[in-house]
Write a protein that holds these residues in place. Sequence first.
Motif, PDB file in Angstrom:
ATOM      1  N   LYS A 192       0.821  -1.210   0.000  1.00  0.00           N
ATOM      2  CA  LYS A 192       0.000   0.000   0.000  1.00  0.00           C
ATOM      3  C   LYS A 192       0.851   1.253   0.000  1.00  0.00           C
ATOM      4  O   LYS A 192       0.470   2.277  -0.567  1.00  0.00           O
ATOM      5  CB  LYS A 192      -0.956  -0.032   1.188  1.00  0.00           C
ATOM      6  N   ALA A 193       2.007   1.192   0.622  1.00  0.00           N
ATOM      7  CA  ALA A 193       2.868   2.377   0.663  1.00  0.00           C
ATOM      8  C   ALA A 193       3.355   2.737  -0.732  1.00  0.00           C
ATOM      9  O   ALA A 193       3.498   3.913  -1.073  1.00  0.00           O
ATOM     10  CB  ALA A 193       4.046   2.124   1.590  1.00  0.00           C
ATOM     11  N   LYS A 194       3.594   1.699  -1.552  1.00  0.00           N
ATOM     12  CA  LYS A 194       4.062   1.933  -2.919  1.00  0.00           C
ATOM     13  C   LYS A 194       2.918   1.926  -3.923  1.00  0.00           C
ATOM     14  O   LYS A 194       3.137   2.119  -5.113  1.00  0.00           O
ATOM     15  CB  LYS A 194       5.091   0.861  -3.301  1.00  0.00           C
ATOM     16  N   ASN A 195       1.702   1.663  -3.414  1.00  0.00           N
ATOM     17  CA  ASN A 195       0.537   1.612  -4.296  1.00  0.00           C
ATOM     18  C   ASN A 195       0.770   0.665  -5.463  1.00  0.00           C
ATOM     19  O   ASN A 195       0.535   1.002  -6.624  1.00  0.00           O
ATOM     20  CB  ASN A 195       0.197   3.014  -4.822  1.00  0.00           C
ATOM     21  N   THR A 196       1.238  -0.518  -5.145  1.00  0.00           N
ATOM     22  CA  THR A 196       1.561  -1.501  -6.173  1.00  0.00           C
ATOM     23  C   THR A 196       1.034  -2.860  -5.763  1.00  0.00           C
ATOM     24  O   THR A 196       1.104  -3.241  -4.596  1.00  0.00           O
ATOM     25  CB  THR A 196       3.087  -1.585  -6.391  1.00  0.00           C
ATOM     26  N   MET A 197       0.486  -3.578  -6.727  1.00  0.00           N
ATOM     27  CA  MET A 197       0.029  -4.945  -6.499  1.00  0.00           C
ATOM     28  C   MET A 197       1.016  -5.899  -7.143  1.00  0.00           C
ATOM     29  O   MET A 197       1.582  -5.590  -8.201  1.00  0.00           O
ATOM     30  CB  MET A 197      -1.367  -5.149  -7.096  1.00  0.00           C
ATOM     31  N   PHE A 198       1.212  -7.045  -6.519  1.00  0.00           N
ATOM     32  CA  PHE A 198       2.162  -8.023  -7.011  1.00  0.00           C
ATOM     33  C   PHE A 198       1.484  -9.380  -7.224  1.00  0.00           C
ATOM     34  O   PHE A 198       0.501  -9.706  -6.567  1.00  0.00           O
ATOM     35  CB  PHE A 198       3.304  -8.205  -6.015  1.00  0.00           C
TER      36      PHE A 198
END
Length: 131
Positions: free
Chosen positions: A77-83
Amino acid sequence: QVQLVESGGGSVQAGESMRLSCAPSGYTYSSYCMAWFRQAPGKEREGVAAIRVVHSDGDNTYYADSVKGRFTISQDKAKNTMFLQMNSLKPEDTAVYYCAVHSRTYECPVSIRDAGDMDYWGKGTTVTISS
């Protein structure tokens, strides 16, 4: 304008691992369902995994049977990225992988069964697994 950008695809051999990333922008909902789909040549698009994110609540994840135990969906969430961490890859995992999102979190448990349920899509990243 909502944009989803996938990255991390490539070519590896069977048994190896790969991690895909999806970076959304312009999506303002604090609660949402984000998912990975894939489409192999000549086949329909199929859901792989989904993550239900509810503001001030924990995340829930859902997987297709074909990837359960091998793939892990997560979000920074801090990087606003899904993996999508993919382990023990098989040749049948070869496909273009897409990330997608919608805001109806109550539908998330079944969203990977219906690509039409998603509102926004990325352009995809190609994953090739050789035997």
